[in-house]
Design an enzyme around this catalytic site. Structure first.
Site, PDB file in Angstrom:
ATOM      1  CG  ASN A  15     -54.609   5.244   2.304  1.00 30.81           C
ATOM      2  OD1 ASN A  15     -53.996   4.929   3.317  1.00 30.81           O
ATOM      3  ND2 ASN A  15     -54.030   5.677   1.201  1.00 30.81           N
ATOM      4  NE  ARG A 102     -50.729   2.763   1.835  1.00 33.20           N
ATOM      5  CZ  ARG A 102     -50.083   3.640   2.605  1.00 33.20           C
ATOM      6  NH1 ARG A 102     -50.750   4.520   3.305  1.00 33.20           N
ATOM      7  NH2 ARG A 102     -48.778   3.618   2.664  1.00 33.20           N
ATOM      8  CG  HIS A 190     -43.741   4.188  -0.199  1.00 32.38           C
ATOM      9  ND1 HIS A 190     -42.524   4.773   0.062  1.00 32.38           N
ATOM     10  CD2 HIS A 190     -44.644   4.798   0.587  1.00 32.38           C
ATOM     11  CE1 HIS A 190     -42.690   5.713   0.995  1.00 32.38           C
ATOM     12  NE2 HIS A 190     -43.968   5.737   1.326  1.00 32.38           N
ATOM     13  NE  ARG A 251     -41.233   7.859   8.042  1.00 31.31           N
ATOM     14  CZ  ARG A 251     -41.996   7.278   7.127  1.00 31.31           C
ATOM     15  NH1 ARG A 251     -41.627   6.136   6.584  1.00 31.31           N
ATOM     16  NH2 ARG A 251     -43.127   7.834   6.748  1.00 31.31           N
ATOM     17  CD  GLU A 394     -49.885   5.408  -2.353  1.00 21.14           C
ATOM     18  OE1 GLU A 394     -50.233   6.558  -2.030  1.00 21.14           O
ATOM     19  OE2 GLU A 394     -49.052   4.747  -1.724  1.00 21.14           O
TER      20      GLU A 394
END
Ligand code: ADP
Length: 414
Positions: A15, A102, A190, A251, A394
């Protein structure tokens, strides 16, 4: 090529991010458990040391830190900890059967885990402008593995894949249609986490996934929601890039699109400067002037900092309004899921969010909410909606999806 389905498979998960490389190794055989801990995990972080990076490796009950100087050889150093020293779990790297990556942006084409070929690498490269930090890091990782383990198949698991079921109304921006045809559309992100959480929610509640209307709230440094019906994602808050939607750590999320234009015209900022402001200097950090980390915001609020309070209020206000939008799209709600750093750890965020949903008959069990729940329903017994806190996994989801491709020899020849 041997068919490997009948034996244990060692799956390395990578990842890669802009300033870190997370990796773990799972050893899997049928029947797969619903959740699993990796045999070995490593986290290479380039942000903590003044020069070079720090590699933290955990396996065999040991946690080891190693200083890494060179970017080019970092992955080799990381992989060597699998086969050498106290953290060793394999005799040789040749025991790795599959590598799962990923990949943040796969565009609209890849709706499931995909064996990495030249064409897939081209697609990942094509989307670099839309996910500049991530997709280039993924390609570097894929190329490095090709050199170190040339015989080992690699699988891409895309963060965008789960959202390829978005209906057109949720996918197409109200811009001139030509731009949609050129790829300017809502992709969502996501997805690995949203999909994992939806499946896990159904498991925990012992209900078929297809029978549930679910909103998953992935609240980490980046934040997004997904509306899931009949097991499919029908709406999500991130769009063309991971900047749209909820207010996040640094963000801004959704703002009037005229603002960046105004910043360029009136303040003479260029595109890169505007991008930096919206991605790195906004959100909780921008409003509070303190940090994008919810823990630091809560500490500042406790000390009476008014801008931290305002930042937190905006965060919650936007979270609640977007959840409302997802519920309207679903035409109801059976399950609300909280996951990722904030969603899993902040009882106050969960409590305040749920307060805005009491009109639905949603009631929290405050004791359960306050006692670090993991993979647990924290709704009151008489609540009309189940509220789950799920530890997102994940890497495990990537390993499972890569494992599902174990008959890759058949895939190659088809
Ligand atoms: P990423 O999106 O980078 O994967 P994570 O899911 O790990 O991030 O979430 C990181 C964020 O989780 C931190 O920035 C912090 O705001 C939040 N967080 C972690 N622990 C807590 C906590 N105990 N209380 C509130 N927020 C927390």
């Amino acid at each position: 090529m041997p068919n490997r389905k009948d034996r244990v498979m060692n799956i390395l998960v990578l990842n890669a991010g802009s300033s870190s490389q997370k990796s773990c190794l799972y050893s899997l055989e049928e029947p797969l458990p619903t959740a699993s801990r990796p045999l070995w995990s490593a986290h290479l972080d380039w942000t903590v040391a003044r020069s070079g990076g720090i590699l933290t490796v955990e396996s065999n009950g040991i946690k080891q830190k190693i200083e890494v100087q060179e970017h080019d050889t970092a992955l080799t150093v990381l992989l060597n900890t699998l086969v050498r020293g106290e953290t060793k779990v394999l005799e040789s790297l040749e025991e790795i059967d599959l590598v799962g990556h990923r990949v943040v942006h796969g565009g609209a084409k890849y709706s499931q885990a995909t064996l990495i070929t030249k064409e897939v690498k081209k697609a990942i490269a094509y989307f670099i402008p839309l996910a500049p930090n991530h997709n280039s890091a993924h390609l570097e990782g894929i190329n490095a593995i090709e050199e170190i383990l040339p015989e080992v198949p690699q699988v891409a698991v895309f963060d965008t894949a789960f959202h390829t079921t978005l209906p057109e109304a949720a996918k197409v921006y109200p811009l001139p249609y030509d731009y949609y045809e050129k790829g300017i559309q809502r992709y969502g992100f996501h997805g690995i986490s949203h999909e994992y959480c939806a499946n896990r929610a159904a498991q925990i509640l012992q209900k078929p996934l297809e029978s549930l209307k679910i909103v998953t709230c992935h609240l980490g440094n980046g934040c997004s929601l997904a509306a899931i019906k009949d097991g499919l994602c029908i709406d999500t808050t991130m769009g063309f890039s991971p900047l749209e939607g909820l207010m996040m750590g640094t963000r801004c999320g959704s703002i009037d699109p005229q603002i960046p234009i105004y910043l360029m015209q009136e303040y003479g900022l260029d595109a890169q400067e505007v991008s930096h402001i919206l991605n790195k200097e906004s959100g909780l950090k921008g409003v509070s002037g303190i940090s994008g980390d919810v823990r630091a915001i809560l500490e500042a609020i406790a000390q009476g900092n008014e801008r931290a309070s305002l930042a937190f209020d905006i965060y919650l206000h936007r979270l609640k309004s977007f959840i409302g939008a997802m519920i309207a799209t679903l035409n109801g709600l059976d399950v609300l899921v909280f996951t990722a750093g904030v969603g899993e750890n902040s009882a106050i965020v969960r409590e305040q969010t749920c307060t805005g949903l009491s009109y639905l008959g949603l009631k929290l069990n405050l004791d359960k909410n306050n006692t670090n729940p993991t993979d647990l329903n924290i709704a009151a017994v008489d609540s009309t909606v189940k509220v789950l806190v799920i530890h997102t996994q994940e890497d495990w989801a990537i390993a499972q999806q890569a494992y599902a491709m174990k008959n890759y020899d058949r895939l190659i020849s088809s």
